[in-house]
Design a protein around this motif. Sequence first.
Motif, PDB file in Angstrom:
ATOM      1  N   ILE A 108       0.835  -1.204   0.000  1.00  0.00           N
ATOM      2  CA  ILE A 108       0.000   0.000   0.000  1.00  0.00           C
ATOM      3  C   ILE A 108       0.870   1.253   0.000  1.00  0.00           C
ATOM      4  O   ILE A 108       0.627   2.207  -0.740  1.00  0.00           O
ATOM      5  CB  ILE A 108      -0.946  -0.006   1.215  1.00  0.00           C
ATOM      6  N   VAL A 109       1.916   1.242   0.823  1.00  0.00           N
ATOM      7  CA  VAL A 109       2.832   2.381   0.894  1.00  0.00           C
ATOM      8  C   VAL A 109       3.498   2.624  -0.454  1.00  0.00           C
ATOM      9  O   VAL A 109       3.624   3.770  -0.913  1.00  0.00           O
ATOM     10  CB  VAL A 109       3.893   2.137   1.991  1.00  0.00           C
ATOM     11  N   GLU A 110       3.924   1.546  -1.121  1.00  0.00           N
ATOM     12  CA  GLU A 110       4.576   1.697  -2.418  1.00  0.00           C
ATOM     13  C   GLU A 110       3.653   2.381  -3.421  1.00  0.00           C
ATOM     14  O   GLU A 110       4.091   3.250  -4.189  1.00  0.00           O
ATOM     15  CB  GLU A 110       4.988   0.316  -2.950  1.00  0.00           C
ATOM     16  N   MET A 111       2.361   2.006  -3.423  1.00  0.00           N
ATOM     17  CA  MET A 111       1.442   2.618  -4.374  1.00  0.00           C
ATOM     18  C   MET A 111       1.237   4.100  -4.079  1.00  0.00           C
ATOM     19  O   MET A 111       1.172   4.921  -4.987  1.00  0.00           O
ATOM     20  CB  MET A 111       0.094   1.894  -4.353  1.00  0.00           C
ATOM     21  N   ILE A 112       1.132   4.447  -2.807  1.00  0.00           N
ATOM     22  CA  ILE A 112       0.957   5.854  -2.441  1.00  0.00           C
ATOM     23  C   ILE A 112       2.169   6.671  -2.894  1.00  0.00           C
ATOM     24  O   ILE A 112       2.038   7.738  -3.515  1.00  0.00           O
ATOM     25  CB  ILE A 112       0.748   5.990  -0.919  1.00  0.00           C
ATOM     26  N   GLN A 113       3.368   6.157  -2.628  1.00  0.00           N
ATOM     27  CA  GLN A 113       4.572   6.900  -2.987  1.00  0.00           C
ATOM     28  C   GLN A 113       4.808   6.953  -4.499  1.00  0.00           C
ATOM     29  O   GLN A 113       5.488   7.854  -4.995  1.00  0.00           O
ATOM     30  CB  GLN A 113       5.784   6.280  -2.298  1.00  0.00           C
ATOM     31  N   ALA A 114       4.243   5.991  -5.229  1.00  0.00           N
ATOM     32  CA  ALA A 114       4.385   6.013  -6.689  1.00  0.00           C
ATOM     33  C   ALA A 114       3.639   7.181  -7.311  1.00  0.00           C
ATOM     34  O   ALA A 114       3.972   7.630  -8.411  1.00  0.00           O
ATOM     35  CB  ALA A 114       3.888   4.700  -7.288  1.00  0.00           C
ATOM     36  N   HIS A 115       2.626   7.691  -6.605  1.00  0.00           N
ATOM     37  CA  HIS A 115       1.801   8.762  -7.169  1.00  0.00           C
ATOM     38  C   HIS A 115       1.923  10.084  -6.428  1.00  0.00           C
ATOM     39  O   HIS A 115       1.560  11.124  -6.974  1.00  0.00           O
ATOM     40  CB  HIS A 115       0.326   8.328  -7.166  1.00  0.00           C
ATOM     41  N   GLU A 116       2.389  10.063  -5.195  1.00  0.00           N
ATOM     42  CA  GLU A 116       2.444  11.288  -4.403  1.00  0.00           C
ATOM     43  C   GLU A 116       3.831  11.458  -3.783  1.00  0.00           C
ATOM     44  O   GLU A 116       4.425  10.479  -3.302  1.00  0.00           O
ATOM     45  CB  GLU A 116       1.386  11.257  -3.299  1.00  0.00           C
ATOM     46  N   PRO A 117       4.350  12.703  -3.741  1.00  0.00           N
ATOM     47  CA  PRO A 117       5.685  12.961  -3.165  1.00  0.00           C
ATOM     48  C   PRO A 117       5.625  13.080  -1.640  1.00  0.00           C
ATOM     49  O   PRO A 117       5.790  14.155  -1.068  1.00  0.00           O
ATOM     50  CB  PRO A 117       6.080  14.290  -3.816  1.00  0.00           C
ATOM     51  N   VAL A 118       5.360  11.956  -0.968  1.00  0.00           N
ATOM     52  CA  VAL A 118       5.275  11.953   0.488  1.00  0.00           C
ATOM     53  C   VAL A 118       6.327  11.007   1.046  1.00  0.00           C
ATOM     54  O   VAL A 118       6.800  10.094   0.361  1.00  0.00           O
ATOM     55  CB  VAL A 118       3.871  11.528   0.977  1.00  0.00           C
ATOM     56  N   SER A 119       6.695  11.237   2.307  1.00  0.00           N
ATOM     57  CA  SER A 119       7.694  10.378   2.940  1.00  0.00           C
ATOM     58  C   SER A 119       7.105   9.009   3.232  1.00  0.00           C
ATOM     59  O   SER A 119       5.882   8.827   3.263  1.00  0.00           O
ATOM     60  CB  SER A 119       8.184  11.018   4.238  1.00  0.00           C
ATOM     61  N   ARG A 120       7.986   8.060   3.477  1.00  0.00           N
ATOM     62  CA  ARG A 120       7.522   6.704   3.781  1.00  0.00           C
ATOM     63  C   ARG A 120       6.745   6.689   5.094  1.00  0.00           C
ATOM     64  O   ARG A 120       5.771   5.938   5.234  1.00  0.00           O
ATOM     65  CB  ARG A 120       8.724   5.754   3.860  1.00  0.00           C
ATOM     66  N   ALA A 121       7.147   7.502   6.056  1.00  0.00           N
ATOM     67  CA  ALA A 121       6.449   7.546   7.342  1.00  0.00           C
ATOM     68  C   ALA A 121       5.023   8.052   7.167  1.00  0.00           C
ATOM     69  O   ALA A 121       4.074   7.514   7.762  1.00  0.00           O
ATOM     70  CB  ALA A 121       7.218   8.430   8.320  1.00  0.00           C
ATOM     71  N   VAL A 122       4.846   9.096   6.349  1.00  0.00           N
ATOM     72  CA  VAL A 122       3.502   9.639   6.092  1.00  0.00           C
ATOM     73  C   VAL A 122       2.648   8.604   5.364  1.00  0.00           C
ATOM     74  O   VAL A 122       1.475   8.395   5.696  1.00  0.00           O
ATOM     75  CB  VAL A 122       3.596  10.944   5.276  1.00  0.00           C
ATOM     76  N   ALA A 123       3.242   7.954   4.359  1.00  0.00           N
ATOM     77  CA  ALA A 123       2.497   6.946   3.605  1.00  0.00           C
ATOM     78  C   ALA A 123       2.101   5.774   4.497  1.00  0.00           C
ATOM     79  O   ALA A 123       1.010   5.217   4.371  1.00  0.00           O
ATOM     80  CB  ALA A 123       3.321   6.457   2.419  1.00  0.00           C
ATOM     81  N   ARG A 124       2.987   5.416   5.416  1.00  0.00           N
ATOM     82  CA  ARG A 124       2.691   4.294   6.319  1.00  0.00           C
ATOM     83  C   ARG A 124       1.541   4.650   7.256  1.00  0.00           C
ATOM     84  O   ARG A 124       0.654   3.824   7.490  1.00  0.00           O
ATOM     85  CB  ARG A 124       3.947   3.931   7.120  1.00  0.00           C
ATOM     86  N   ARG A 125       1.535   5.867   7.790  1.00  0.00           N
ATOM     87  CA  ARG A 125       0.432   6.280   8.661  1.00  0.00           C
ATOM     88  C   ARG A 125      -0.889   6.258   7.900  1.00  0.00           C
ATOM     89  O   ARG A 125      -1.924   5.848   8.431  1.00  0.00           O
ATOM     90  CB  ARG A 125       0.705   7.680   9.213  1.00  0.00           C
ATOM     91  N   ARG A 126      -0.839   6.686   6.639  1.00  0.00           N
ATOM     92  CA  ARG A 126      -2.066   6.658   5.834  1.00  0.00           C
ATOM     93  C   ARG A 126      -2.508   5.219   5.577  1.00  0.00           C
ATOM     94  O   ARG A 126      -3.703   4.915   5.609  1.00  0.00           O
ATOM     95  CB  ARG A 126      -1.854   7.385   4.507  1.00  0.00           C
TER      96      ARG A 126
END
Length: 349
Positions: free
Chosen positions: A110-128
Amino acid sequence: MSLLEVSDLRVSFRTADGEVQAVRGVSFDLEPGRTLGIVGESGSGKSVCTQTLLGLTTGAKVTGSARFEGEDLLTMTEDELCSVRGARIAAIFQDPLSSLHPLYRVGWQIVEMIQAHEPVSRAVARRRAIDLLGSVGIPHPAQRIDDYPHQFSGGMRQRALIAMALALEPKLVIADEPTTALDATVQAQILDLLLRLQQEHGMALIMITHDLGVIAGLADEVMVMYAGRAAERADRRGLYYRAHHPYTNGLLESIPASSGAGARLRPIPGQPPSLIRLPSGCAFHPRCAFAMDRCRTEQPELAVVEESPRHTSACWLPPDLLGTNEQVKEDRRAASAAGRGGVVEEGAA
């Protein structure tokens, strides 16, 4: 304004045995926040139709148009489609065990997909990702986020796929048989979840299934497909209570009644036709109890059978013969035999 407008979509594949005409001139539209159910037996073209919108039918010959928010998906480059998939249009497929990579943790995917489309840190993507898993009903999401797919039950894997689909708040979600591999109780939970999330996020939904019972409480409109074409389209109430096409009636009669314990089902006789060698005229006529001479030679197009709400059917039967009860079926047989084209074949619709 429509979110998605598909016009005269045609998809075919070349094989050693001949050309497979998987989708043959399908048109439909979908407004924001609405649900379209696409129903039909295996081989009806419903999955190919939607996979083509996402550029997932490699090697196919595709014509027509599919305008999403004003842009034609069918003319996009692969890079342009990559920016659409996941971010603006998400998909939930039938088998979550094969859709999730077995060697990577669920949260990582899930984190990988979020980061593939949005410039967010891994920590932010993980919380989401943790929030998303919690929103779809995964217990203790902060701990389960690091589990592998095989550590989830079937229902939990499907919930994880739904979380992934919603990660970027897409405008449209395509759910392709998302409950087929689940038992009845979990199936009901997943359908309730999809309905709740759609209302919360305001997304449009295309629900693909072979079972009209699955979308009875979910779809705003229903399109029934047969042999690569649309056989009937109506709003939910019109289709369930005033179905016109014999194929639609056959699908309705194949649904087990909750109050009819021990009652016999009425399966549609025969098998769907080969998409390489389609019968002449209406493709359904070899299985239809109401087939007339005209059905064997002329292919019917979608025509209005009810103006309000708009209800269309690709069948030569008169528009006034609507409904699924036995009396209407007797009326159809009598009307067909009395001079609207020929002898009625034996069998159930």
